[in-house]
Design a protein around this motif. Structure first.
Motif, PDB file in Angstrom:
ATOM      1  N   GLN A   6      74.282  19.646 -45.594  1.00 17.96           N
ATOM      2  CA  GLN A   6      74.748  20.959 -46.021  1.00 17.96           C
ATOM      3  C   GLN A   6      76.265  20.940 -46.112  1.00 17.96           C
ATOM      4  N   THR A   7      76.772  21.569 -47.177  1.00 15.51           N
ATOM      5  CA  THR A   7      78.214  21.712 -47.332  1.00 15.51           C
ATOM      6  C   THR A   7      78.546  23.122 -47.769  1.00 15.51           C
ATOM      7  N   PRO A   8      79.627  23.687 -47.270  1.00 14.45           N
ATOM      8  CA  PRO A   8      80.450  23.153 -46.191  1.00 14.45           C
ATOM      9  C   PRO A   8      79.782  23.334 -44.842  1.00 14.45           C
ATOM     10  N   ARG A   9      80.324  22.773 -43.797  1.00 12.75           N
ATOM     11  CA  ARG A   9      79.775  22.980 -42.464  1.00 12.75           C
ATOM     12  C   ARG A   9      80.316  24.254 -41.834  1.00 12.75           C
ATOM     13  N   CYS A  91      69.447  25.053 -44.173  1.00 14.37           N
ATOM     14  CA  CYS A  91      68.583  24.601 -45.257  1.00 14.37           C
ATOM     15  C   CYS A  91      67.476  23.752 -44.635  1.00 14.37           C
ATOM     16  N   ALA A  92      66.303  23.781 -45.238  1.00 14.02           N
ATOM     17  CA  ALA A  92      65.200  22.965 -44.747  1.00 14.02           C
ATOM     18  C   ALA A  92      64.394  22.441 -45.924  1.00 14.02           C
ATOM     19  N   PHE A 107      65.225  20.253 -41.036  1.00 17.88           N
ATOM     20  CA  PHE A 107      66.378  21.128 -41.178  1.00 17.88           C
ATOM     21  C   PHE A 107      67.685  20.353 -41.283  1.00 17.88           C
ATOM     22  N   GLY A 108      68.620  20.952 -42.017  1.00 17.50           N
ATOM     23  CA  GLY A 108      69.967  20.433 -42.066  1.00 17.50           C
ATOM     24  C   GLY A 108      70.754  20.872 -40.844  1.00 17.50           C
ATOM     25  N   PRO A 109      72.019  20.469 -40.759  1.00 18.13           N
ATOM     26  CA  PRO A 109      72.831  20.752 -39.578  1.00 18.13           C
ATOM     27  C   PRO A 109      73.384  22.166 -39.534  1.00 18.13           C
ATOM     28  N   GLY A 110      73.295  22.876 -40.648  1.00 18.91           N
ATOM     29  CA  GLY A 110      73.758  24.257 -40.655  1.00 18.91           C
ATOM     30  C   GLY A 110      75.151  24.439 -41.230  1.00 18.91           C
TER      31      GLY A 110
ATOM     32  N   SER B  41      73.904  23.955 -31.171  1.00 21.21           N
ATOM     33  CA  SER B  41      74.732  23.589 -32.326  1.00 21.21           C
ATOM     34  C   SER B  41      74.024  22.658 -33.308  1.00 21.21           C
ATOM     35  N   GLN B  42      72.699  22.693 -33.317  1.00 24.26           N
ATOM     36  CA  GLN B  42      71.951  21.874 -34.268  1.00 24.26           C
ATOM     37  C   GLN B  42      70.896  22.713 -34.989  1.00 24.26           C
TER      38      GLN B  42
END
Lengths: 116, 116
Positions: A6-9, A91-92, A107-110, B41-42
């Protein structure tokens, strides 16, 4: 490399600005999802897409739009950001081939978004 | 969608077993029971799922009551890295002619604290 990115963090923006959050996946999955998470609350579904031409609203889609540019990319847009859209966005992805009911999501890191 | 009920928080000591309960008294016969967890945080992470029989994988075990109205996630030896929010989620299978399945509905989850 991470399977779901995912961008941006992290992003800080101002009220009224348009902002896009991007999600990419290398898992080859056909299904993608956008969730938001607020402090003290669970995750809530914003939009989901079963393939490039199939996009569906989730439980809290107002104020958001999405674009599925390719199987691997799913973008979330805030056309005119407002402070109550400050949240953590995830996002997943999932694979239809895994079977109904048994399907699991990755899932992404958020993305941490702050709207001032 | 059927609802799940979990305790707000639980505590455990390191290297001891942990039993995380979930009640889902309105579960339908075709709902799968999924467990996810979210470390600090994940993004959420899939743990395990099942339908009727107990399930084991490298992360945990899932014990499902005979009437399927409750289930228990079992961490056999808790570690500090298991400290997370654990979500019990019911995943409906496809309705005839519909596309309503696909989304994960996250509740409040159980905050697991693991003490050294």
């Amino acid at each position: 490399d991470a399977d779901v990115t995912q961008t941006p963090r992290n992003r800080i923006t101002k009220t009224g600005k348009r902002i896009m959050l991007e999600c990419s996946q290398t898992k080859g999955h056909d299904r993608m999802y956008w969730y938001r998470q607020d402090p003290g609350l669970g995750l809530r579904l914003i939009y989901y897409s079963f393939d490039v031409k199939d996009i569906n609203k989730g439980e809290i889609s107002d104020g958001y739009s999405v674009s599925r540019q390719a199987q691997a990319k799913f973008s979330l847009s805030l056309e005119s950001a407002i402070p109550n859209q400050t949240a953590l966005y995830f996002c997943a992805t999932s694979d239809r081939a895994s079977g109904q009911g048994r399907e699991t999501q990755y899932f992404g890191p958020g993305t941490r978004l702050l709207v001032l | 969608d059927a609802k799940t009920t979990q305790p707000n928080s639980m505590e455990s000591n390191e290297e001891e077993p942990v039993h995380l309960p979930c009640n889902h008294s309105t579960i339908s016969g075709t709902d799968y029971i999924h467990w996810y967890r979210q470390l600090p945080s994940q993004g959420p992470e899939y743990v395990i799922h099942g339908l009727t029989s107990n399930v084991n994988n490298r992360m945990a075990s899932l014990a499902i009551a005979e009437d399927r109205k409750s289930s228990t996630l079992i961490l056999h030896r808790a570690t500090l890295r298991d400290a997370a929010v654990y979500y019990c989620i019911l995943r409906p299978t496809r309705l005839a002619g519909g596309t309503s399945y696909g989304k994960l509905t996250f509740g409040q989850g159980t905050i697991l604290t693991v003490h050294p």
